[in-house]
Design a protein around this motif. Structure first.
Motif, PDB file in Angstrom:
ATOM      1  N   ALA A   9       0.827  -1.206   0.000  1.00 14.08           N
ATOM      2  CA  ALA A   9       0.000   0.000   0.000  1.00 14.08           C
ATOM      3  C   ALA A   9       0.863   1.257   0.000  1.00 14.08           C
ATOM      4  O   ALA A   9       0.579   2.222  -0.723  1.00 14.08           O
ATOM      5  CB  ALA A   9      -0.925  -0.014   1.215  1.00 14.08           C
ATOM      6  N   ASP A  10       1.933   1.247   0.790  1.00 13.45           N
ATOM      7  CA  ASP A  10       2.810   2.416   0.832  1.00 13.45           C
ATOM      8  C   ASP A  10       3.429   2.686  -0.537  1.00 13.45           C
ATOM      9  O   ASP A  10       3.462   3.833  -1.007  1.00 13.45           O
ATOM     10  CB  ASP A  10       3.920   2.212   1.867  1.00 13.45           C
ATOM     11  CG  ASP A  10       3.416   2.304   3.298  1.00 13.45           C
ATOM     12  OD1 ASP A  10       2.309   2.832   3.510  1.00 13.45           O
ATOM     13  OD2 ASP A  10       4.133   1.844   4.202  1.00 13.45           O
ATOM     14  N   LEU A  30       1.197   4.237  -3.205  1.00 14.32           N
ATOM     15  CA  LEU A  30       0.984   5.677  -3.064  1.00 14.32           C
ATOM     16  C   LEU A  30       2.241   6.489  -3.332  1.00 14.32           C
ATOM     17  O   LEU A  30       2.171   7.722  -3.424  1.00 14.32           O
ATOM     18  CB  LEU A  30       0.453   5.978  -1.662  1.00 14.32           C
ATOM     19  CG  LEU A  30      -0.895   5.328  -1.327  1.00 14.32           C
ATOM     20  CD1 LEU A  30      -1.273   5.579   0.126  1.00 14.32           C
ATOM     21  CD2 LEU A  30      -1.996   5.826  -2.255  1.00 14.32           C
ATOM     22  N   ILE A  31       3.378   5.834  -3.472  1.00 13.26           N
ATOM     23  CA  ILE A  31       4.634   6.522  -3.787  1.00 13.26           C
ATOM     24  C   ILE A  31       5.029   6.314  -5.244  1.00 13.26           C
ATOM     25  O   ILE A  31       5.340   7.263  -5.967  1.00 13.26           O
ATOM     26  CB  ILE A  31       5.772   6.025  -2.866  1.00 13.26           C
ATOM     27  CG1 ILE A  31       5.512   6.422  -1.418  1.00 13.26           C
ATOM     28  CG2 ILE A  31       7.121   6.573  -3.328  1.00 13.26           C
ATOM     29  CD1 ILE A  31       6.486   5.800  -0.428  1.00 13.26           C
ATOM     30  N   LEU A  32       4.999   5.052  -5.685  1.00 11.65           N
ATOM     31  CA  LEU A  32       5.517   4.736  -7.007  1.00 11.65           C
ATOM     32  C   LEU A  32       4.573   5.154  -8.123  1.00 11.65           C
ATOM     33  O   LEU A  32       5.020   5.539  -9.207  1.00 11.65           O
ATOM     34  CB  LEU A  32       5.821   3.239  -7.108  1.00 11.65           C
ATOM     35  CG  LEU A  32       6.935   2.738  -6.198  1.00 11.65           C
ATOM     36  CD1 LEU A  32       7.087   1.237  -6.313  1.00 11.65           C
ATOM     37  CD2 LEU A  32       8.259   3.435  -6.524  1.00 11.65           C
ATOM     38  N   ARG A  33       3.265   5.089  -7.881  1.00 11.21           N
ATOM     39  CA  ARG A  33       2.361   5.524  -8.949  1.00 11.21           C
ATOM     40  C   ARG A  33       2.563   7.008  -9.276  1.00 11.21           C
ATOM     41  O   ARG A  33       2.678   7.374 -10.456  1.00 11.21           O
ATOM     42  CB  ARG A  33       0.909   5.214  -8.579  1.00 11.21           C
ATOM     43  CG  ARG A  33      -0.114   5.747  -9.592  1.00 11.21           C
ATOM     44  CD  ARG A  33       0.198   5.284 -11.019  1.00 11.21           C
ATOM     45  NE  ARG A  33      -0.521   6.089 -11.990  1.00 11.21           N
ATOM     46  CZ  ARG A  33      -1.495   5.640 -12.760  1.00 11.21           C
ATOM     47  NH1 ARG A  33      -1.877   4.374 -12.661  1.00 11.21           N
ATOM     48  NH2 ARG A  33      -2.090   6.430 -13.616  1.00 11.21           N
ATOM     49  N   THR A  51     -11.338   0.898  -8.359  1.00 14.79           N
ATOM     50  CA  THR A  51     -11.601   2.126  -7.639  1.00 14.79           C
ATOM     51  C   THR A  51     -10.262   2.830  -7.468  1.00 14.79           C
ATOM     52  O   THR A  51      -9.219   2.307  -7.869  1.00 14.79           O
ATOM     53  CB  THR A  51     -12.292   1.876  -6.289  1.00 14.79           C
ATOM     54  OG1 THR A  51     -12.724   3.141  -5.741  1.00 14.79           O
ATOM     55  CG2 THR A  51     -11.363   1.205  -5.286  1.00 14.79           C
ATOM     56  N   THR A  52     -10.266   4.001  -6.869  1.00 13.18           N
ATOM     57  CA  THR A  52      -9.001   4.708  -6.704  1.00 13.18           C
ATOM     58  C   THR A  52      -8.227   4.144  -5.522  1.00 13.18           C
ATOM     59  O   THR A  52      -8.801   3.601  -4.566  1.00 13.18           O
ATOM     60  CB  THR A  52      -9.222   6.209  -6.476  1.00 13.18           C
ATOM     61  OG1 THR A  52      -9.963   6.388  -5.265  1.00 13.18           O
ATOM     62  CG2 THR A  52      -9.958   6.850  -7.638  1.00 13.18           C
ATOM     63  N   ALA A  53      -6.916   4.291  -5.601  1.00 13.96           N
ATOM     64  CA  ALA A  53      -6.072   3.849  -4.496  1.00 13.96           C
ATOM     65  C   ALA A  53      -6.445   4.581  -3.210  1.00 13.96           C
ATOM     66  O   ALA A  53      -6.469   3.982  -2.128  1.00 13.96           O
ATOM     67  CB  ALA A  53      -4.607   4.087  -4.839  1.00 13.96           C
ATOM     68  N   ALA A  77      -2.619   9.803  -1.744  1.00 12.47           N
ATOM     69  CA  ALA A  77      -1.328   9.507  -2.365  1.00 12.47           C
ATOM     70  C   ALA A  77      -0.310  10.559  -1.971  1.00 12.47           C
ATOM     71  O   ALA A  77      -0.660  11.693  -1.624  1.00 12.47           O
ATOM     72  CB  ALA A  77      -1.478   9.465  -3.886  1.00 12.47           C
ATOM     73  N   GLU A  78       0.955  10.170  -2.018  1.00 10.64           N
ATOM     74  CA  GLU A  78       2.027  11.121  -1.771  1.00 10.64           C
ATOM     75  C   GLU A  78       2.176  12.048  -2.974  1.00 10.64           C
ATOM     76  O   GLU A  78       1.852  11.673  -4.100  1.00 10.64           O
ATOM     77  CB  GLU A  78       3.339  10.370  -1.541  1.00 10.64           C
ATOM     78  CG  GLU A  78       3.327   9.408  -0.367  1.00 10.64           C
ATOM     79  CD  GLU A  78       3.313  10.134   0.960  1.00 10.64           C
ATOM     80  OE1 GLU A  78       3.791  11.284   1.002  1.00 10.64           O
ATOM     81  OE2 GLU A  78       2.818   9.557   1.944  1.00 10.64           O
TER      82      GLU A  78
END
Length: 370
Positions: A94-95, A98-101, A189-191, A199-200
């Protein structure tokens, strides 16, 4: 000293040295005691166009792995399936989702230029807002999403509308899709909605460069660009250069690495390993000869179809498939008696992990190309 001089005088890492270093980072020289979640994080995700490959990828790498471990993480939303590197579906923590995308978002934006004709007259910001509203109200299949967007833009190409939504939004596949032993169509659905947090902001790539080297190094700038599907990463490597060490490969290409990262001796034993189709070991370097012998280049693929691959002595050496109640192993070259016995033993182990209680014959033959 110029960069050219630095690369020319850096210590040489031959193909076998690179192979062993990469296998060590990829948890393939010896099975790791890491948990499934920690391994997914260390490996920066597992390529997952199909549901089963991430499970087989971890079975090859982890001691004591059972498919239910990864499936449980997915059910608990600690790992997710999402399009990231190279515009392909990956299983990420999960982390990292939200960082790599956000990190690879520029590549997703460039991807849309291939569909501009089918998106003529489409306001992409409005499309993203409408698609977000739709999928956050409830998961949508891609067909449902396309049909809803066509109401707003009836003259647009339906496929292009779906691609635009996927590129502009971090869409995750909701469970039961991806769970071991269960089936489910792809619903999105959205992250942010699925994970319950934002997301970051798009990060500088420097921290990911370090993590990439830890999982795939030693590596060149082009290697990481191949893995990420990004361009213009040279500046990040240059910023990090004082913290890194450099080598050169047999072609003189400059390779970067972490000073304390493991670089085993070239003669370190590498047991056989059964890898799934699309394993990142085979896809994450511009120069794949550290794993794929030149004479076997392209043998693991046919068109867009990737086959399950076999490593012997650390290198691509054949294909494998489950055909009914038989594990079929197709070596590309001649194996010694010892190697055949070791491959068969590893096959038995893999089957015991992934299909406990099932009875399979093991046969050396030809894998049927689907």
């Amino acid at each position: 000293m110029t960069k050219t001089t630095t690369a020319a005088t850096a210590p040489l890492l031959g193909t076998r040295a690179l192979n062993r270093a990469t296998l060590e980072r990829q948890l393939l020289l010896r099975r790791s005691p890491l948990t499934a979640g920690a391994a997914v994080a260390h490996l920066l995700g597992l390529q997952a166009q199909n549901v089963k490959p991430p499970y087989y990828a971890l079975a090859a790498r982890l001691e004591g792995f059972a498919p239910e471990q990864l499936s449980g993480l997915m059910a608990d939303r600690e790992v997710v399936r999402i399009v990231t590197m190279r515009s392909t579906i990956h299983t990420h923590t999960a982390d990292d989702c939200l960082i790599l995308r956000p990190l690879v978002q520029p590549a997703r934006d460039r991807e849309l230029t291939n569909f501009r004709k089918g998106l003529a007259g489409v306001d992409l910001d409005r499309l993203a807002a409408l698609a977000r509203e739709l999928v956050e109200a409830g998961p949508h299949t891609m067909k449902q999403l396309r049909e809803a967007l066509l109401v707003e833009w009836p003259d647009a190409d339906p496929q292009a509308l779906g691609v635009a939504a996927r590129c502009r939004l971090p869409l995750v596949q909701v469970t039961p899709r991806g769970l071991w032993g269960q089936s489910g169509q792809v619903a999105l659905t959205t992250a942010e909605r699925w994970l319950g947090r934002s997301a970051e902001p798009a990060p500088a790539p420097d921290a990911t460069v370090v993590r990439y080297l830890a999982a795939f190094g030693p590596a060149s700038v082009k290697d990481m660009q191949t893995w990420a599907g990004l361009t213009r990463l040279r500046d990040a490597f240059e910023r990090l250069r004082p913290r890194l060490v450099t080598f050169r490969d047999d072609s003189g290409v400059e390779l970067f690495d972490l000073p304390d990262a493991p670089r085993p001796a070239p003669d370190t034993p590498a047991p056989p390993r059964f890898l799934p189709e699309f394993d990142n070991l085979l896809l994450s370097h511009a120069d794949r000869t550290r794993v794929v012998p030149k004479e076997y280049r392209g043998r693991g693929w046919q068109g867009n179809q990737a086959y399950r691959t076999l490593l012997v002595d650390g290198f691509l050496a054949g294909l494998w498939a489950l055909d009914g109640e038989c594990l079929v192993i197709e070596p590309f070259g001649t194996l010694t008696k010892t190697q055949r016995n070791e491959v068969a033993a590893e096959g038995e182990r893999m089957l015991g992990v992934m299909h406990p209680g099932a009875v399979y014959d093991i046969r050396f033959g030809t894998v049927v190309r689907q």
